[in-house]
Enzyme design. Structure first.
Site, short mmCIF file in Angstrom:
data_model
loop_
_atom_site.label_atom_id
_atom_site.label_comp_id
_atom_site.label_asym_id
_atom_site.label_seq_id
_atom_site.Cartn_x
_atom_site.Cartn_y
_atom_site.Cartn_z
N CYS A 112 13.97 -12.65 -0.19
CA CYS A 112 14.56 -12.62 -1.53
C CYS A 112 13.61 -11.93 -2.51
O CYS A 112 13.11 -12.53 -3.47
CB CYS A 112 14.88 -14.04 -1.99
SG CYS A 112 15.91 -14.07 -3.47
N TYR A 159 0.80 -1.23 0.00
CA TYR A 159 0.00 0.00 0.00
C TYR A 159 0.83 1.28 0.00
O TYR A 159 0.27 2.36 0.09
CB TYR A 159 -0.87 0.06 1.26
CG TYR A 159 -2.00 -0.93 1.34
CD1 TYR A 159 -2.87 -1.13 0.27
CD2 TYR A 159 -2.24 -1.66 2.50
CE1 TYR A 159 -3.91 -2.03 0.35
CE2 TYR A 159 -3.29 -2.55 2.59
CZ TYR A 159 -4.12 -2.73 1.51
OH TYR A 159 -5.17 -3.62 1.60
#
Length: 415
Positions: A345, A319
């Site tokens: 990762c 967001y």
């Protein structure tokens, strides 16, 4: 299964904002990463709402999608708040936490009719958001199970488009222009409409949005003679940083109370106002504590790598959400600018070029406003463990969810 392997401890910290020293002691005992929730802050927020609407006929349902730990749900029930659910499993959790069916509101969104049937079997309050499901529900239950309907008011509101739910391109609710289709279903099946519901979005600062919303509903009431409530959803904005604007709850309560009384005097009808606050109740009660794994100096950026990532707190990447980050291990250190990142990762940046007291490897960093949509959106991505959760109540702290172990990663796999 809720684990309580750690004994409750008595602490002196009872202020609404937990101190860095107190949080550091909690981190030392339970380890990091760690979510910590302060029960009394939830109670304070609920009191703000009930006080603001003291002169109104208003009912509040905690939107539990924000945080569903069963211990938090039990606490929210204990302070007199009802509960709003977005899935049948949340309804089951609410019942397990001790809420009665009449205290539970279920507001559906693109769900199967089978789920609606399951929820109806529990006898809870139901809002339906599609003509299709309303028709199926009416054919099965007729007038025996009155329901609310969720409408799309065509109002663009909220902090950003991802959390705006009332505009004309939103998937949520039945469009106002389809109101005659609701009447067709009522005529064909006999289903009773007892409530009208709208929810325009999250992080709404402007009180006028709610006033406009309730006026839209007031204008529809003549078409629905059996109404009992008007549901304005939630979306109250909380403060994330110094100087941040939030919804003026006192003004909101005053203006909606005036609107309700004016409507009642004009129409002779008494309709309750329902609200579904989620973030407002639990956001500021939450703290997320992490540890600094590594610091990487480059020619232009100083990266701080934490022992957590978007698997535990996805809101900044999802967001672009802001969380104030505090170094509780070195609160008096000189401020420097850092980019705070995770150990996943993927690019999982929590903050860019953020000014924070000098950070060293091993320090504890605390994310504030971590009570809503934080643990709830966590995952085991990269096969990393979900963190523990701790509840502070009356000066006591106790574990309310243990951290994952390796067996948890295999628990539902078929070997």
């Amino acid at each position: 299964m809720i684990a309580t392997t750690q004994p409750a401890r008595k602490e002196k910290q009872t202020d609404m904002e937990l101190s860095g020293e107190f949080l550091a002691n909690i981190a030392n005992q339970y380890g990091t990463p760690l979510y910590v929730y302060h029960a009394e802050k939830i109670k304070e927020q609920f009191k703000r709402l009930t006080s603001a609407f003291e002169g109104a006929d208003a009912t509040f349902f905690y939107a539990c999608k924000a945080l569903t730990n069963i211990n938090v749900l039990r606490y929210i029930r204990s302070i007199g708040c009802n509960i709003d659910c977005s899935s049948s499993n949340e309804v089951l959790l609410a019942l397990h936490a001790g809420f009665s069916p009449r205290q539970i509101l279920y507001t559906s969104n693109n769900i199967s009719f089978a789920e609606l049937e399951e929820v109806a079997s529990k006898g809870v309050n139901i809002n339906i958001d599609s003509i299709s499901n309303l028709g199926k529900f009416g054919k099965k239950f007729g007038a025996t199970y009155p329901v609310g309907v969720r409408l799309r008011p065509n109002i663009l509101a909220g902090g950003n488009l991802k959390i705006s739910t009332g505009h004309d391109a939103s998937k949520f609710g039945i469009p106002l222009e389809s109101i005659n289709e609701i009447h067709d279903v009522v005529k064909e099946t006999g289903v009773v409409i007892r409530g009208l519901h709208i929810h325009t979005g999250s992080d709404i600062k402007d009180v006028d949005v709610f006033v406009k919303g309730v006026e839209i509903l007031f204008n529809l009431t003549e078409q629905f003679p059996q109404l009992e409530f008007l549901d304005l959803g939630g979306g109250f904005k909380v403060s994330y940083k110094d100087g941040d604007h939030e919804t003026d709850i006192a003004e909101l309560g005053r203006r909606l109370t005036e609107s309700q009384k004016a409507f009642q005097q004009k129409s002779g009808r008494r309709l309750s106002l329902w609200f579904e606050p989620g973030k407002f109740l639990v956001s500021e009660a939450g703290y997320f504590i992490s540890s600094v794994n590594v610091i990487k100096e480059t020619s232009s950026v100083t990266f701080v790598g934490l022992n957590t990532g978007l698997n535990h707190l996805i809101r900044p990447m999802f967001y672009d959400a802001w969380h104030t980050i505090v170094n509780i291990s070195n609160p008096g250190g000189a401020t420097r600018r850092y980019t705070i990142t995770g150990n996943i990762c993927e690019t999982d940046t929590f903050a860019t070029n953020r000014e924070i007291n000098e950070i060293r490897e091993g320090d504890y960093l605390v994310f504030r406003n971590a009570g809503a949509y934080c643990f709830e959106m966590s995952s085991n991505y990269n096969s990393r463990y979900k963190p523990a959760e701790v509840l502070i109540e009356g000066g006591n702290h106790r574990m309310i969810r243990r951290a994952d172990k390796f067996d948890d990663l295999l628990r539902n796999q078929v070997l």
